[in-house]
Design a protein around this motif. Structure first.
Motif, PDB file in Angstrom:
ATOM      1  N   ILE A  91       0.833  -1.205   0.000  1.00 24.32           N
ATOM      2  CA  ILE A  91       0.000   0.000   0.000  1.00 24.32           C
ATOM      3  C   ILE A  91       0.869   1.257   0.000  1.00 24.32           C
ATOM      4  O   ILE A  91       0.594   2.231  -0.704  1.00 24.32           O
ATOM      5  CB  ILE A  91      -0.963  -0.018   1.208  1.00 24.32           C
ATOM      6  CG1 ILE A  91      -2.015  -1.106   1.015  1.00 24.32           C
ATOM      7  CG2 ILE A  91      -1.638   1.333   1.404  1.00 24.32           C
ATOM      8  CD1 ILE A  91      -2.878  -1.351   2.223  1.00 24.32           C
ATOM      9  N   LYS A  92       1.966   1.225   0.767  1.00 24.68           N
ATOM     10  CA  LYS A  92       2.870   2.377   0.816  1.00 24.68           C
ATOM     11  C   LYS A  92       3.492   2.629  -0.553  1.00 24.68           C
ATOM     12  O   LYS A  92       3.582   3.773  -1.009  1.00 24.68           O
ATOM     13  CB  LYS A  92       3.955   2.137   1.862  1.00 24.68           C
ATOM     14  CG  LYS A  92       4.899   3.298   2.023  1.00 24.68           C
ATOM     15  CD  LYS A  92       5.931   3.027   3.088  1.00 24.68           C
ATOM     16  CE  LYS A  92       6.901   4.178   3.200  1.00 24.68           C
ATOM     17  NZ  LYS A  92       7.941   3.920   4.188  1.00 24.68           N
ATOM     18  N   ALA A  93       3.952   1.544  -1.220  1.00 25.89           N
ATOM     19  CA  ALA A  93       4.542   1.692  -2.549  1.00 25.89           C
ATOM     20  C   ALA A  93       3.516   2.245  -3.536  1.00 25.89           C
ATOM     21  O   ALA A  93       3.839   3.128  -4.355  1.00 25.89           O
ATOM     22  CB  ALA A  93       5.080   0.350  -3.037  1.00 25.89           C
ATOM     23  N   TYR A  94       2.280   1.753  -3.463  1.00 26.53           N
ATOM     24  CA  TYR A  94       1.237   2.258  -4.356  1.00 26.53           C
ATOM     25  C   TYR A  94       0.993   3.744  -4.103  1.00 26.53           C
ATOM     26  O   TYR A  94       0.873   4.528  -5.047  1.00 26.53           O
ATOM     27  CB  TYR A  94      -0.061   1.474  -4.162  1.00 26.53           C
ATOM     28  CG  TYR A  94      -1.218   2.050  -4.904  1.00 26.53           C
ATOM     29  CD1 TYR A  94      -1.345   1.885  -6.280  1.00 26.53           C
ATOM     30  CD2 TYR A  94      -2.185   2.807  -4.242  1.00 26.53           C
ATOM     31  CE1 TYR A  94      -2.405   2.434  -6.972  1.00 26.53           C
ATOM     32  CE2 TYR A  94      -3.247   3.364  -4.931  1.00 26.53           C
ATOM     33  CZ  TYR A  94      -3.352   3.171  -6.296  1.00 26.53           C
ATOM     34  OH  TYR A  94      -4.398   3.732  -6.967  1.00 26.53           O
ATOM     35  N   ASN A  95       0.917   4.132  -2.833  1.00 27.37           N
ATOM     36  CA  ASN A  95       0.669   5.543  -2.503  1.00 27.37           C
ATOM     37  C   ASN A  95       1.822   6.437  -2.956  1.00 27.37           C
ATOM     38  O   ASN A  95       1.594   7.549  -3.457  1.00 27.37           O
ATOM     39  CB  ASN A  95       0.434   5.703  -1.003  1.00 27.37           C
ATOM     40  CG  ASN A  95      -0.919   5.175  -0.583  1.00 27.37           C
ATOM     41  OD1 ASN A  95      -1.824   5.033  -1.394  1.00 27.37           O
ATOM     42  ND2 ASN A  95      -1.059   4.863   0.694  1.00 27.37           N
ATOM     43  N   GLU A  96       3.065   5.953  -2.807  1.00 20.31           N
ATOM     44  CA  GLU A  96       4.215   6.741  -3.260  1.00 20.31           C
ATOM     45  C   GLU A  96       4.179   6.905  -4.782  1.00 20.31           C
ATOM     46  O   GLU A  96       4.434   7.993  -5.311  1.00 20.31           O
ATOM     47  CB  GLU A  96       5.511   6.080  -2.818  1.00 20.31           C
ATOM     48  CG  GLU A  96       5.796   6.224  -1.345  1.00 20.31           C
ATOM     49  CD  GLU A  96       7.069   5.502  -0.923  1.00 20.31           C
ATOM     50  OE1 GLU A  96       7.688   4.825  -1.777  1.00 20.31           O
ATOM     51  OE2 GLU A  96       7.435   5.630   0.250  1.00 20.31           O
ATOM     52  N   PHE A  97       3.878   5.811  -5.494  1.00 22.50           N
ATOM     53  CA  PHE A  97       3.790   5.882  -6.951  1.00 22.50           C
ATOM     54  C   PHE A  97       2.688   6.842  -7.376  1.00 22.50           C
ATOM     55  O   PHE A  97       2.877   7.660  -8.283  1.00 22.50           O
ATOM     56  CB  PHE A  97       3.530   4.478  -7.520  1.00 22.50           C
ATOM     57  CG  PHE A  97       3.371   4.463  -9.003  1.00 22.50           C
ATOM     58  CD1 PHE A  97       4.480   4.553  -9.832  1.00 22.50           C
ATOM     59  CD2 PHE A  97       2.113   4.359  -9.576  1.00 22.50           C
ATOM     60  CE1 PHE A  97       4.337   4.548 -11.205  1.00 22.50           C
ATOM     61  CE2 PHE A  97       1.960   4.357 -10.950  1.00 22.50           C
ATOM     62  CZ  PHE A  97       3.067   4.443 -11.772  1.00 22.50           C
ATOM     63  N   ASP A  98       1.546   6.770  -6.718  1.00 20.66           N
ATOM     64  CA  ASP A  98       0.428   7.641  -7.037  1.00 20.66           C
ATOM     65  C   ASP A  98       0.785   9.108  -6.779  1.00 20.66           C
ATOM     66  O   ASP A  98       0.443   9.990  -7.579  1.00 20.66           O
ATOM     67  CB  ASP A  98      -0.793   7.227  -6.210  1.00 20.66           C
ATOM     68  CG  ASP A  98      -2.082   7.820  -6.736  1.00 20.66           C
ATOM     69  OD1 ASP A  98      -2.246   7.873  -7.971  1.00 20.66           O
ATOM     70  OD2 ASP A  98      -2.919   8.228  -5.905  1.00 20.66           O
ATOM     71  N   ARG A  99       1.490   9.353  -5.677  1.00 16.60           N
ATOM     72  CA  ARG A  99       1.892  10.727  -5.365  1.00 16.60           C
ATOM     73  C   ARG A  99       2.866  11.266  -6.425  1.00 16.60           C
ATOM     74  O   ARG A  99       2.729  12.405  -6.886  1.00 16.60           O
ATOM     75  CB  ARG A  99       2.558  10.756  -3.986  1.00 16.60           C
ATOM     76  CG  ARG A  99       2.939  12.147  -3.532  1.00 16.60           C
ATOM     77  CD  ARG A  99       3.555  12.086  -2.179  1.00 16.60           C
ATOM     78  NE  ARG A  99       4.482  10.952  -2.129  1.00 16.60           N
ATOM     79  CZ  ARG A  99       5.676  10.983  -1.573  1.00 16.60           C
ATOM     80  NH1 ARG A  99       6.095  12.049  -0.976  1.00 16.60           N
ATOM     81  NH2 ARG A  99       6.452   9.920  -1.580  1.00 16.60           N
ATOM     82  N   GLU A 100       3.834  10.440  -6.847  1.00 18.22           N
ATOM     83  CA  GLU A 100       4.782  10.865  -7.878  1.00 18.22           C
ATOM     84  C   GLU A 100       4.060  11.120  -9.204  1.00 18.22           C
ATOM     85  O   GLU A 100       4.373  12.073  -9.921  1.00 18.22           O
ATOM     86  CB  GLU A 100       5.860   9.793  -8.070  1.00 18.22           C
ATOM     87  CG  GLU A 100       6.797   9.652  -6.885  1.00 18.22           C
ATOM     88  CD  GLU A 100       7.679  10.863  -6.685  1.00 18.22           C
ATOM     89  OE1 GLU A 100       8.039  11.520  -7.689  1.00 18.22           O
ATOM     90  OE2 GLU A 100       7.988  11.175  -5.519  1.00 18.22           O
ATOM     91  N   ARG A 101       3.076  10.267  -9.546  1.00 19.60           N
ATOM     92  CA  ARG A 101       2.318  10.442 -10.779  1.00 19.60           C
ATOM     93  C   ARG A 101       1.550  11.757 -10.757  1.00 19.60           C
ATOM     94  O   ARG A 101       1.571  12.520 -11.723  1.00 19.60           O
ATOM     95  CB  ARG A 101       1.360   9.267 -10.961  1.00 19.60           C
ATOM     96  CG  ARG A 101       0.539   9.329 -12.247  1.00 19.60           C
ATOM     97  CD  ARG A 101      -0.464   8.191 -12.330  1.00 19.60           C
ATOM     98  NE  ARG A 101      -1.359   8.129 -11.188  1.00 19.60           N
ATOM     99  CZ  ARG A 101      -2.430   8.897 -11.024  1.00 19.60           C
ATOM    100  NH1 ARG A 101      -2.740   9.799 -11.926  1.00 19.60           N
ATOM    101  NH2 ARG A 101      -3.196   8.775  -9.965  1.00 19.60           N
ATOM    102  N   LYS A 102       0.899  12.041  -9.626  1.00 19.18           N
ATOM    103  CA  LYS A 102       0.138  13.286  -9.524  1.00 19.18           C
ATOM    104  C   LYS A 102       1.054  14.505  -9.593  1.00 19.18           C
ATOM    105  O   LYS A 102       0.715  15.522 -10.211  1.00 19.18           O
ATOM    106  CB  LYS A 102      -0.660  13.305  -8.219  1.00 19.18           C
ATOM    107  CG  LYS A 102      -1.858  12.388  -8.243  1.00 19.18           C
ATOM    108  CD  LYS A 102      -2.609  12.437  -6.930  1.00 19.18           C
ATOM    109  CE  LYS A 102      -3.800  11.496  -6.936  1.00 19.18           C
ATOM    110  NZ  LYS A 102      -4.517  11.504  -5.668  1.00 19.18           N
ATOM    111  N   TYR A 103       2.251  14.390  -8.977  1.00 24.13           N
ATOM    112  CA  TYR A 103       3.207  15.496  -9.037  1.00 24.13           C
ATOM    113  C   TYR A 103       3.657  15.739 -10.471  1.00 24.13           C
ATOM    114  O   TYR A 103       3.725  16.887 -10.935  1.00 24.13           O
ATOM    115  CB  TYR A 103       4.410  15.199  -8.135  1.00 24.13           C
ATOM    116  CG  TYR A 103       5.463  16.273  -8.160  1.00 24.13           C
ATOM    117  CD1 TYR A 103       5.258  17.480  -7.504  1.00 24.13           C
ATOM    118  CD2 TYR A 103       6.644  16.095  -8.869  1.00 24.13           C
ATOM    119  CE1 TYR A 103       6.216  18.480  -7.535  1.00 24.13           C
ATOM    120  CE2 TYR A 103       7.611  17.086  -8.905  1.00 24.13           C
ATOM    121  CZ  TYR A 103       7.395  18.275  -8.240  1.00 24.13           C
ATOM    122  OH  TYR A 103       8.343  19.256  -8.282  1.00 24.13           O
TER     123      TYR A 103
END
Length: 146
Positions: A91-103
Motif C-alpha cells: 500500500i505504501k509503494a502504491y501511494n508513493e507511486f500515485d503521489r509521484e504520478r500526480k506530481y
C-alpha cells in the motif's frame, strides 16, 4: 390474619442477594491482621498447575502439549504479522507511486499553462518600451524634417 412478607433471595431487578455472616472477630488487632483472609472460604487460596491426582508423566505430557500449542499460536501470529507488514509495504509503494504520478501531472500542466500564457502574451504591446519607441519616432521625424 396477618400476612408476613417472606424475604426473597432476589432483588427487585432479578439479581441474587448475597448474605454475609457476621464476622467472627474477638479484637480489632485480629481484624487488622494482614495475613487474615477477608472472607472465610473452603476453597484453596491458589490454583494448582494440574490436578494432584494426575501422574507426573501425564502432567509433563500436558505441559508439553500446552507448550506446542503456544509455539503453534506464536507461529501463526508471526505469519499474520508478516502478511500485514507485506500488505502495508504494498500500500505504501502504491501511494508513493500515485503521489509521484500526480506530481508529474501537475508539473506537465503547469508547463503547458506557462507555454500557453507565453504564446498569448508574446504579441502584447506592453512588452515594448513605449517611451523609447516614442522618443525614437520623434527623433526620426526631426531628422527627416531637418
Amino acid at each position: 390474619m396477618q400476612m408476613h412478607k417472606v424475604a426473597s433471595p432476589y432483588t427487585s431487578h432479578g439479581q441474587r442477594k448475597v448474605f454475609y455472616s457476621e464476622p467472627e472477630v474477638s479484637s480489632v488487632e485480629e481484624m487488622l491482621e494482614p495475613l487474615r483472609p477477608l472472607v472465610k472460604s473452603d476453597k484453596a487460596l491458589t490454583h494448582p498447575i494440574a490436578p494432584t491426582f494426575l501422574s507426573p508423566e501425564v502432567q509433563s505430557r500436558r505441559q508439553d502439549e500446552r507448550h506446542l500449542r503456544r509455539v503453534k499460536a506464536m507461529q501463526q501470529s508471526a505469519q499474520v504479522g508478516a502478511s500485514v507488514l507485506a500488505e502495508r509495504k504494498l500500500i505504501k509503494a502504491y501511494n508513493e507511486f500515485d503521489r509521484e504520478r500526480k506530481y508529474a501531472e501537475r508539473v506537465v500542466y503547469r508547463i503547458s499553462k506557462e507555454e500557453e500564457f507565453r504564446k498569448l502574451h508574446n504579441r502584447s504591446p506592453f512588452l515594448e518600451n513605449l517611451l523609447a519607441t516614442t522618443e525614437r519616432s520623434t527623433a526620426l521625424a526631426q531628422a527627416r524634417d531637418a
